[in-house]
Design a protein around this motif. Sequence first.
Motif, mmCIF file in Angstrom:
data_model
loop_
_atom_site.group_PDB
_atom_site.id
_atom_site.type_symbol
_atom_site.label_atom_id
_atom_site.label_comp_id
_atom_site.label_asym_id
_atom_site.label_seq_id
_atom_site.Cartn_x
_atom_site.Cartn_y
_atom_site.Cartn_z
ATOM 1 N N LEU A 33 0.833 -1.208 0.000
ATOM 2 C CA LEU A 33 0.000 0.000 0.000
ATOM 3 C C LEU A 33 0.864 1.252 0.000
ATOM 4 C CD1 LEU A 33 -2.857 1.186 0.170
ATOM 5 C CD2 LEU A 33 -2.671 1.060 2.666
ATOM 6 N N ARG A 34 1.886 1.248 0.853
ATOM 7 C CA ARG A 34 2.778 2.422 0.893
ATOM 8 C C ARG A 34 3.509 2.609 -0.427
ATOM 9 N NH1 ARG A 34 4.379 5.422 4.996
ATOM 10 N NH2 ARG A 34 3.542 3.935 6.508
ATOM 11 N N ALA A 35 3.965 1.512 -1.022
ATOM 12 C CA ALA A 35 4.655 1.619 -2.308
ATOM 13 C C ALA A 35 3.725 2.151 -3.394
ATOM 14 C CB ALA A 35 5.201 0.244 -2.710
ATOM 15 N N ARG A 36 2.448 1.758 -3.346
ATOM 16 C CA ARG A 36 1.492 2.216 -4.351
ATOM 17 C C ARG A 36 1.177 3.699 -4.185
ATOM 18 N NH1 ARG A 36 -2.388 -0.304 -7.603
ATOM 19 N NH2 ARG A 36 -1.701 -2.311 -6.790
ATOM 20 N N LEU A 37 1.126 4.166 -2.923
ATOM 21 C CA LEU A 37 0.701 5.548 -2.659
ATOM 22 C C LEU A 37 1.860 6.540 -2.655
ATOM 23 C CD1 LEU A 37 -1.833 4.970 0.278
ATOM 24 C CD2 LEU A 37 -2.271 5.017 -2.185
ATOM 25 N N VAL A 94 -4.474 10.063 -3.603
ATOM 26 C CA VAL A 94 -3.951 9.185 -2.555
ATOM 27 C C VAL A 94 -5.096 8.530 -1.801
ATOM 28 C CG1 VAL A 94 -2.774 9.153 -0.316
ATOM 29 C CG2 VAL A 94 -1.735 10.332 -2.239
ATOM 30 N N LEU A 95 -6.080 9.328 -1.395
ATOM 31 C CA LEU A 95 -7.228 8.783 -0.669
ATOM 32 C C LEU A 95 -7.998 7.782 -1.518
ATOM 33 C CD1 LEU A 95 -8.514 12.054 1.037
ATOM 34 C CD2 LEU A 95 -7.434 10.105 2.176
ATOM 35 N N ASP A 96 -8.228 8.122 -2.777
ATOM 36 C CA ASP A 96 -8.990 7.247 -3.653
ATOM 37 C C ASP A 96 -8.292 5.905 -3.850
ATOM 38 O OD1 ASP A 96 -11.277 6.925 -5.576
ATOM 39 O OD2 ASP A 96 -9.622 6.685 -6.988
ATOM 40 N N ALA A 97 -6.995 5.951 -4.171
ATOM 41 C CA ALA A 97 -6.251 4.708 -4.401
ATOM 42 C C ALA A 97 -6.135 3.891 -3.122
ATOM 43 C CB ALA A 97 -4.867 5.029 -4.960
ATOM 44 N N GLY A 98 -5.886 4.564 -2.001
ATOM 45 C CA GLY A 98 -5.735 3.857 -0.735
ATOM 46 C C GLY A 98 -7.014 3.177 -0.304
ATOM 47 N N LEU A 99 -8.145 3.858 -0.439
ATOM 48 C CA LEU A 99 -9.422 3.268 -0.035
ATOM 49 C C LEU A 99 -9.807 2.089 -0.936
ATOM 50 C CD1 LEU A 99 -11.389 6.541 0.783
ATOM 51 C CD2 LEU A 99 -10.495 4.872 2.411
ATOM 52 N N LYS A 128 -10.561 -3.748 -1.112
ATOM 53 C CA LYS A 128 -10.207 -5.033 -1.733
ATOM 54 C C LYS A 128 -9.598 -5.977 -0.708
ATOM 55 C CE LYS A 128 -7.400 -6.956 -5.487
ATOM 56 N NZ LYS A 128 -6.458 -6.614 -6.588
ATOM 57 N N GLN A 129 -8.717 -5.460 0.145
ATOM 58 C CA GLN A 129 -8.051 -6.303 1.140
ATOM 59 C C GLN A 129 -9.037 -6.865 2.161
ATOM 60 O OE1 GLN A 129 -4.992 -7.277 1.095
ATOM 61 N NE2 GLN A 129 -4.689 -8.159 3.130
ATOM 62 N N ASP A 181 -16.989 15.171 8.435
ATOM 63 C CA ASP A 181 -17.316 15.627 7.088
ATOM 64 C C ASP A 181 -16.753 14.611 6.099
ATOM 65 O OD1 ASP A 181 -18.101 17.036 4.924
ATOM 66 O OD2 ASP A 181 -16.683 18.674 5.143
ATOM 67 N N PHE A 182 -17.614 13.744 5.558
ATOM 68 C CA PHE A 182 -17.155 12.686 4.655
ATOM 69 C C PHE A 182 -16.861 13.284 3.276
ATOM 70 C CE2 PHE A 182 -19.431 10.301 7.874
ATOM 71 C CZ PHE A 182 -18.503 9.311 8.155
ATOM 72 N N VAL A 183 -15.634 13.121 2.847
ATOM 73 C CA VAL A 183 -15.209 13.749 1.594
ATOM 74 C C VAL A 183 -14.717 12.749 0.564
ATOM 75 C CG1 VAL A 183 -14.625 15.923 2.704
ATOM 76 C CG2 VAL A 183 -12.891 14.145 2.552
ATOM 77 N N SER A 184 -14.503 11.499 0.958
ATOM 78 C CA SER A 184 -13.952 10.547 0.001
ATOM 79 C C SER A 184 -14.440 9.151 0.359
ATOM 80 C CB SER A 184 -12.422 10.592 0.016
ATOM 81 O OG SER A 184 -11.881 9.729 -0.958
ATOM 82 N N GLY A 185 -14.737 8.363 -0.655
ATOM 83 C CA GLY A 185 -15.163 6.997 -0.408
ATOM 84 C C GLY A 185 -15.182 6.192 -1.690
#
Length: 554
Positions: free
Chosen positions: A158-162, A171-176, A181-182, A200-204
């Motif tokens: 995950l760290r390598a991908r981000l 970053v948020l989109d790819a990490g979530l 998936k995991q 305040d939900f801003v990403s999902g």
Amino acid sequence: MPNQGKSTCTLSEGEALLDLALVARALTDARWTGIFTVKDGGPGEIAVSGPQTEAREAVAKLIAERLDLAGRGRTSAKPGSDAPIIEMVRKPDLVALLIIRNEALVGGLSLSIASSMTSDGASLLRSLCRQLLRLIDAALRRQDLVQLESRIEFRQSLRARLRNIATTGLVLDAGLKQLAKQLNVSRAGFGWLRNDHTVDFVSGVGALASPFSGPMPLESFVGDVGMLGQSNSVRFPSRRTLTILLRTKDRLDALFYAHTDNEYGWSEAESLVLSDAAECIWHEARRANAEESIRSSEARLRTVLASTSDGFLAIDGDWRITVFNSAAEAFFGRASDRVLGMTLYDVLPEARGTLFQEIYARVMARSRPESFETTSVARPDHLVEVRVGPIAGAGLAITFSDITARKRAESELLKRQARLNAIYAQTAAGIVESELKGRFINANDRFLQMIGRSHEELLTLTMEEITHPDDVRESLQQIDRNVSLGLPVSIIKRYMRADGSYFPAMVSATIIRSEVARPSAFAVVVDLSHVTRRSSPQHDGVADLLAIKANNCA
């Protein structure tokens, strides 16, 4: 991971388990025996001796009855005790020995009975259960190791991908996405925590829309906000949603969640996966946000440096040029792409051993800004004003201006001022400057001699106060008329000396207008006393003055 009834603990000692089940069945004359493990709120592997379907349904029902929503076993064991205990459950057609560790049900042995069990049979079953405990412990230790290795691998990937993603949103989109998936969940998301304890939900990411929409009260996720404590991350599992709160210093900053549509009790392993992922994503999101701010600042700086007329160059701790703006390119006649990365003295070798090198080295060593004016070493026919400041960490910021034209203009102005001062001081006529309303601004020595007053005393007076009362009205009228027409003023009037006597004078005045100052009157005053004395000495020049004024106005 979340999947009701899915086994996440597979025992490799399957044959040994089956052997135990066969022995238990033979010794107790049971219709069936089942040896089972419990993981993630449901039955894991079941070794069955006897009717498979009946045994599995009975074991699943037993586990469901003994577990609460969080997957904990209801037991009388002392809180905090990590020693395993064996608890016996008796039912009309069922006997089970449950293995409890840290208040959690981890496995057990269950069998059907046709009659009541003797004490010898119960003792035998306890002995079998102790053997079962050793097998389960070994399997769980291996499973914990596998889960730890899986968490480490996921965190690293995950760290390598981000790590190389440039913007916070990506970053948020790819990490979530990787987190969902995991954990094999339908949704995962992120929200900012406000000071008023709302989210305040801003990403999902995930199927359909997020089940939450901000802002939402934090209490809806964690209950009593005052019980959060000071830990950096806090986990709050529920049936469908697992929540992680992240803290920076003394305040909560972010909330991550995983959400599944199934009724499900979250495992400790899944909580740790979400916690690891949340901290990793949050770290990389803050890194990306900081880099975005730096890029934005650099873009603004480049815009400013490109538009300024001042030359600018930045030097790092190794004296290599890192910034070279367009004004510097024009002054030195060198393109920035040819000098960036080169040392200052490779680009400007003529600066070695000069005032430039001395001051640059001093600022680099002391981290104190300096400024100076001198002749350019690159263009000796030009004068430059240089401002040198330290850069945080190491390096210099050098700003310079070509002041050649300004210095030449200043020199010419000084020459003109010197000539004007000479005329001002040596002329036989009086010279005086005043505001249009009459208050004096300046006067030469000759005018001060005429009126018999000092310069300091004159500045406290107005034109009316040293003009004969009979001449005041005429003087003001002519001044107002000529000023409105933009014409110079030429009048004959009488001035009053400090001793109260009067003398006639011819005044020639010009109005001086400026965009940066108020308009003023600049006047040349010629004393006519010698003319009137020769003409009419018996009247002290008054009658002749009036005649002169009349002739001049005709």
